[in-house]
Design an enzyme around this catalytic site. Structure first.
Site, PDB file in Angstrom:
ATOM      1  N   ALA A 167     121.344  55.759   8.009  1.00 20.70           N
ATOM      2  CA  ALA A 167     121.253  54.786   9.096  1.00 20.70           C
ATOM      3  C   ALA A 167     120.305  55.267  10.182  1.00 20.70           C
ATOM      4  O   ALA A 167     119.816  54.491  10.980  1.00 20.70           O
ATOM      5  CB  ALA A 167     122.632  54.551   9.681  1.00 20.70           C
ATOM      6  N   ARG A 168     120.048  56.564  10.180  1.00 15.60           N
ATOM      7  CA  ARG A 168     119.234  57.110  11.257  1.00 15.60           C
ATOM      8  C   ARG A 168     117.765  56.711  11.156  1.00 15.60           C
ATOM      9  O   ARG A 168     117.050  56.690  12.138  1.00 15.60           O
ATOM     10  CB  ARG A 168     119.328  58.640  11.250  1.00 15.60           C
ATOM     11  N   VAL A 169     117.337  56.416   9.940  1.00 15.75           N
ATOM     12  CA  VAL A 169     115.908  56.150   9.722  1.00 15.75           C
ATOM     13  C   VAL A 169     115.422  55.016  10.605  1.00 15.75           C
ATOM     14  O   VAL A 169     114.343  55.100  11.183  1.00 15.75           O
ATOM     15  CB  VAL A 169     115.644  55.735   8.269  1.00 15.75           C
TER      16      VAL A 169
END
Lengths: 342, 922
Positions: free
Chosen positions: B286-288
């Protein structure tokens, strides 16, 4: 005086029979220590260790700050520890470059340095005890059987070998000190290969071989026996040659920076490495430095193509190409490439 | 020239003079503009200037404001991000003293010990003063600075675990040796690595926001420039000083970009586009999305623009996706073509207009945020209303009083004037403050993001304000009038004055003190987070197409090549600094994105791709999660390897961990001193170590497998060779990371030979197979014996290594050993045996079984692979030989199933699975 004393105990460098390339590689490193080192690859008993030990006799002197545990150079401000940088007039000592041996069984603490146990127990002071990397600063670090060195030790000094600095963050001590050394490694390829990353850090490469000529073999045996019987006699015998060699090296060192490398020659080096698809830029840099040292050694004021040609055998023959997919170039391949470029 | 060189001696070479590595340079600049991107991972072969570029980046580091308290953590003036001491200081003092401190590099060497990383007991303080205090570690220094890890892929696992947890939590908790403390850690990590030495764990790789691939330049002039830079005393083509001046300019550009980044408005469409790209590329995690957005925003700020363009996103995606896994680790990093395709698709989806879907989840989320904004606006309106009310009441009193004598009127009016002034001061203050600090921040941003601190006594509520400030004193006033029977008594002023003074004092004591204006970006940062995180956390618009306004629709994504950038350059009004950056960008984009990786990766991937669909996921998962890695990197009981920590000794202590033992003793001593309140007067303090303090070393040793392939080179094996080659390459991804060694023994003619000594360079092993020729006799016993000897040598060198022998043969052996073991005499193979006669075969099989016994006794695991399935296994000579070998060595045996046509994956699968099983069971 010190010179005499050492010459008495070590095998004279000039008395080594054959192994011209090996001797040349070592001398080039002595002339320009920034070249970065030599890898001696060959089977047992081909005179690898004896040459390294004999090297002690021809090593030049360097200036060190005498009260610095890391042997900082007084002139090169870039390579001084934080203490020496602050010193106004540091006490300077002229000493001979030293060969420090890294034993295979060395611990990590010993290699990079660690907390000084004695001082902490006795005085409660958290001080740093320098390790082998500190000892080797401005000297030679010799690793016999470098291919058998434990992986984690290699990991530890890979960075120092490239950057010339050793960063220590251990047991609560945090120190950064210069550690620029000439790395000499010897290995027997039968016992396994070196990691490519480490291979790259060793600037020159010499494949030693057993001499097959009977006369030479006889000569080796003769001199070895002589040395075993009466070392002083052999040393005396070779003293004049040894002194000439030391003088030559010293002259070369003095003239090194004034040797001209023309842009045509630089271009030749660049083109050669690009054509051979050598990995990275290090081959180019090392080849230039080696050729320059060679020119200085041969008392030329300018680098000639011949110097470059002679150095290619030392510089390129162990380096990987195309990310390790192509074998290191052979002498013939290099010759071919040189022909094509010219 | 020389004097200039001398001036800069001791510094890394200037950043601007770096030749090539444009991708890395851009990534570094972008991370500096928005440190929350997280860091940069420089990946590239040796000698391509990774470290050099990273080190010279030092010249561009800006100065940051820190609390002037000599705190080891360089805390900002922000309660949420400061350590305890600084936080207390900020809370208690009105005006926090700050100083500007340059950001710095904090190196994390591979040999770092855990106590140096986290922080440990300060022994000196413990012994001298009996104080149990912590000595800050690397994390403390790295806070708000840059953490530089060279050769990051060689970092031992326990350290990686620690680093990951600290980075995620943004906090370093020290719970050891009697110390219990924590401090904030927000750092930018810069790592360099060479993939030849193994890859990073995907989880750790993700912590680096961006990655950049370095590769040697093809340009001859670049090469020459590099030589000139590295060989001292060669003439350079530029003056070093100019380059340092260029660095200063670049620094200013970055500063401007850092200021500008706050003014870039985030649009829902941009955020949405980011999630579309992530979806199209099937990027994991999800960090991307957040990092992509942040990078694009930095890029936009660097360019000096205020609107994000598709170019920003493209560059961001390039930099952010190179080191991430896709589709749960099944897909390798995208190539530049894949990126373009994904972009095209994302843009297409973005462009599709569907008004009906306005009320989808995403939009609703957005409207919620708008509602929050509205609520805030309403609050402000109420505040204004309150002031109006005060003035109305005031006017009323003026009119009322106007008929009385002027002197008496003034007495009555004064309290109201005072109250009005007090109310207005809150607003005035902000205006005054702004004037004072206006240089550092734009007025617009101030207005938008500065929030009034809460009023004392809860008086920010209009109702409370009216009651508290007017009705309360008024009623007391009334009471006083009633008591004195005098309507105009001066005593009536007292309640008003009391309230006013209370308000004034309340202001002074307001929590948080004054917030200096240069911290506003942080505030903005948090504000942004509140908005952006809500948006990013919104459920991805699965399968829904968004509504995009016509004027906002992006034009066709341009191919980012030289021409494009040149056109862009000429069109827009660019600052000269930006032009410089753009020129550096131009030089790198035409190259294919993945060109920085070694050829090996591509090769590996091609095989990887071929095999994954055939191998099915279960096996793949087993490999990548390291099911067999149980001992791959284990904390051992052997006194060998890297010292990774300490433990309490079980029995008699063997390897004493001195530093921690002394720390333990010092801690005990400090506690004793504390209890007895003894102050040590002795000038020479010492540590007294007792038996109870002694701690043992804990070692980490990467136990690796040494795998030797024994290849039968008979004619029938010809088509198996490629399969074996690819099987070896299949081992690549797993084996290399764990430093497994692979060797190769070939049997052909009358004797066996080591084609490749066990090496970690698996490409080399695979390549060796090309050099092999097939045909002739099969001296399998010699091969097995040779492999056994080699493995025993390996074992002698590294007792912890896991020896595995893989025999690939159809079992058709026909040459016995050259030494007759039972009779202890040499055999003259060519003289004694007619080739291919029964005798040879019989002796060969006998010898094979004899050697098998030796192999078993040496503790070597074997895997026998019969590449062909015999028609009738029970009566096949070769098969039963191999079966006998397998049983004698108690190893495993593999052969393709009857319908198995895919020879390649079968062997690859067999080998990987078997090695994993061996490792796990060892």
């Amino acid at each position: 005086m010190a010179l005499d004393q050492e010459m008495k105990t070590t095998y004279p460098f000039s008395a080594i029979v054959g192994n011209d390339k090996l001797k040349l590689a070592l001398i080039l490193n002595v002339i320009d220590p920034t070249i970065g080192g030599v890898l001696l690859r060959g089977p047992k008993g081909t005179g690898k260790s004896i040459a390294v030990r004999a090297l002690q006799g021809v090593l030049p002197t360097v200036q060190v700050i005498s009260d610095c545990p890391f042997h900082c150079s007084p002139t090169n401000k870039a390579n001084q520890c934080s203490h020496c940088k602050l010193k106004e007039n540091p006490p300077i000592e002229e000493r001979r470059m030293k060969i420090t041996t890294l034993p295979l069984g060395a611990t990590e603490d010993r290699l990079v340095g660690s907390i000084d146990i004695e001082r902490i127990i006795q005085h409660g002071i958290e001080a740093f005890e320098p390790g082998i990397l500190a000892e080797a600063n401005q000297g030679v670090l010799y690793i016999d059987e470098i291919n058998l060195l434990a992986d984690h030790l290699i990991d530890d000094f890979l960075d120092s070998a490239a950057s010339g600095w050793n960063y220590v963050e251990r047991e609560g001590v945090s120190v950064a000190h210069p550690s620029s050394f000439v790395l000499i490694g010897s290995m027997n390829p039968e016992e396994g290969d070196l990691r490519p990353q480490l291979l790259d850090r060793l600037a020159l490469h010499v494949a030693t071989q057993t001499t097959l000529e009977p006369e030479k073999r006889a000569e080796i045996i003769k001199r070895n026996l002589e040395f075993a019987e009466n070392p002083q006699k052999l040393v005396e015998k070779w003293k004049s040659e040894e002194i000439t060699l030391v003088q030559r090296i010293q002259n070369a060192r003095a003239n090194l920076t004034s040797v001209i490398v023309t842009s045509e020659n630089l271009e030749l080096i660049g083109k050669l490495c690009a054509r051979l698809k050598m990995d990275g830029y290090r081959p180019d840099i090392v080849l230039t430095k080696a050729a320059r040292a060679m020119a200085a050694f041969q008392e030329n004021s300018e680098v000639h193509v011949e110097h470059i040609r002679e150095c290619t055998g030392l510089v390129l023959t162990h380096r990987t190409r195309e990310g390790g997919y192509v074998d290191p170039p052979t002498i013939d391949e290099i010759e071919e490439a040189l022909e094509a470029i010219q | 020239m020389i004097s200039v060189e001398q001036t800069y001696l001791g510094l890394p070479p200037p950043f601007s003079s770096t030749v090539g590595n444009e991708q890395l340079k851009t990534a570094l600049l972008l991370t500096l503009i928005d440190p929350r991107i997280g860091g940069v991972l420089a990946i590239g072969p040796k000698g391509t200037g990774k470290s050099r570029t990273v080190r010279s980046f030092r010249h561009l580091l800006p100065k940051i404001p820190v609390v002037d308290l000599n705190c080891p953590f360089s805390c900002p003036v922000d309660l949420a991000l400061a350590c305890e001491i600084c936080g207390e200081h900020i809370r208690s003092s009105q005006l926090v003293k700050t100083k500007y401190k340059p950001m710095e590099f904090v190196f994390l060497p591979i040999s770092t010990t855990e106590d140096s990383l986290i922080g440990s007991l300060d022994i000196s303080a413990a012994i001298m003063n009996g104080k149990v205090d912590s000595r800050p570690g690397i994390f403390a220094r790295a806070n708000r600075n840059l953490l530089v890890i060279e050769e990051v892929n060689l970092l031992p696992d326990p350290l990686i675990d620690t680093i990951m947890s600290v980075i995620d939590e943004k906090k370093n908790r020290i719970e050891r040796e009697g110390i219990s403390s924590q401090h904030p850690v927000s750092t930018v990590i810069l790592g360099t690595m060479n993939r030849e030495e193994g890859d990073l764990r995907p989880h750790f790789a993700e912590r680096f926001g961006l990655s950049a691939f370095t590769r040697p330049s093809d340009d001859l002039q670049d090469r020459l420039e590099i030589i000139r830079e590295n060989v001292p005393a060669l003439d350079r083509e530029y003056a070093l000083q100019d380059m340092f001046v260029a660095d200063q300019q670049l620094k200013e550009t970055i500063h401007a970009a850092r200021e500008r980044i706050g003014t870039i408005r985030h649009k829902a469409r941009d955020l949405k586009f980011v999630s579309l790209i992530c979806e199209e590329l099937e990027l994991d995690g999800a960090r991307v999305a957040e990092i992509l957005y942040r990078t694009a925003r930095s890029m936009c700020a660097l360019r000096g623009a205020s609107e994000l363009t598709s170019t920003d996103f493209f560059v961001a995606t390039q930099l952010a996706s190179g080191h991430r896994t896709r589709k749960g680790g099944e897909l390798p990093a995208p190539t530049v073509d894949e990126l373009r395709d994904a972009f095209d698709r994302a843009i297409e989806r973005d462009r599709l207009q569907t008004t009906e879907n306005e009320a989808n989840e995403f939009e609703r989320h957005l409207s919620q945020i708008h509602q929050k904004e509205k609520l805030y606006q309403r609050k402000r309106l109420l505040g204004k209303f309150r002031i109006c009310l005060v003035w109305i009441i005031l006017c009323y009193f003026v009119l009322l009083v106007g008929f009385k004598t002027i002197f008496q009127g003034l007495i009555l009016i004064t309290p109201f004037i005072l109250i009005a002034l007090a109310l207005a001061s809150g607003f005035k203050r902000s205006v005054l403050d702004r004037r004072k600090h206006d240089e550092s921040s734009s007025t617009k941003m101030w207005k938008k993001y500065y929030r009034e601190p809460p009023w004392p006594l809860g008086m920010d509520h209009p109702l409370v304000g009216i009651i508290g400030m007017i009705l309360l004193p008024a009623s007391i006033h009334l009471l006083i009038i009633m008591l004195t029977h005098d309507l105009w008594t001066p005593l009536g002023l007292i309640p008003y004055l009391v309230i006013y003074i209370a308000i004034l004092i309340g202001f002074r004591k307001r929590k948080g003190g004054r917030i200096p204006l240069h911290e506003i970006p942080t505030k903005y940062e948090r504000e942004y987070e509140f908005l952006a995180e809500d948006l990013l956390n919104a459920p991805a618009p699965e399968g829904l197409v968004t509504h995009v306004k016509k004027d906002e629709a992006v034009s066709e994504i341009p191919k980012i090549d030289r021409d494009f950038l040149l056109a862009m350059k000429s069109e827009s009004k660019l600052s000269p600094e930006w032009e410089k950056i753009l020129t550096t960008l131009i030089s790198y984009i035409p190259e294919s994105f993945r060109s920085g990786t070694s050829l090996g990766t591509d090769y590996r991937e091609s095989i990887y791709r071929q095999q994954v669909p055939l191998l099915k996921k279960s096996i793949h998962g087993q490999i990548s999660t390291g099911a067999g890695g149980k001992r791959a990197q284990a904390i051992t009981n052997l006194s060998k390897g890297r010292v990774i920590g300490w433990k309490t000794p079980g029995g008699r202590p063997k390897n004493i961990h001195l530093a921690s033992t002394i720390r333990k003793a010092a801690l005990r001593q400090a506690r004793m001193m504390g209890l007895r309140e003894i102050v040590k007067k002795s000038k020479e303090p010492f540590v007294r170590v007792t038996r109870a303090d002694i701690l043992e070393k804990r070692f980490l040793w990467k136990s690796r497998a040494t795998v030797i392939f024994v290849l039968d080179l008979s004619r029938s094996m010809e088509r198996v060779l490629t399969a074996v080659q690819e099987a070896i390459l299949f081992l690549h991804q797993d084996a290399y990371r764990k430093r497994d060694r692979v060797g190769l023994v070939a049997c052909r003619g009358t004797e066996a030979a080591i084609v490749q000594y066990p090496t970690t360079n698996i490409n080399l092993v695979a390549k060796q197979i090309d050099s092999l020729a097939v045909g002739g006799l099969t001296p399998l016993p010699s091969g097995v014996l040779l492999a056994q000897k080699t493995l025993e040598n390996e074992l002698r060198r590294d007792r912890e290594c896991i020896p595995i022998m893989i025999v690939v043969s159809d079992g058709g052996t026909n040459v016995p050993l050259p030494w007759h073991f039972r009779e202890n005499r040499p055999r003259f193979l060519k003289k004694t045996y007619e080739l291919w006669t029964g005798d040879g075969v019989k002796d060969a099989v006998k010898d094979l079984f004899l050697v098998a016994e030796k192999v078993r006794r040496a503790g070597i695991s074997t895997i026998s692979i019969v590449p062909f399935t015999p028609y009738d296994p029970s009566s096949s000579h070769g098969f039963s030989t191999m079966k006998g070998f397998q049983e004698l060595t108690r190893g495993q045996m593999f052969m393709p199933s009857m319908e198995g046509l895919h020879l390649v994956p079968t062997i690859g699968e067999a080998v990987s699975r078997a090695i994993h099983m061996e490792k796990a069971s060892f």
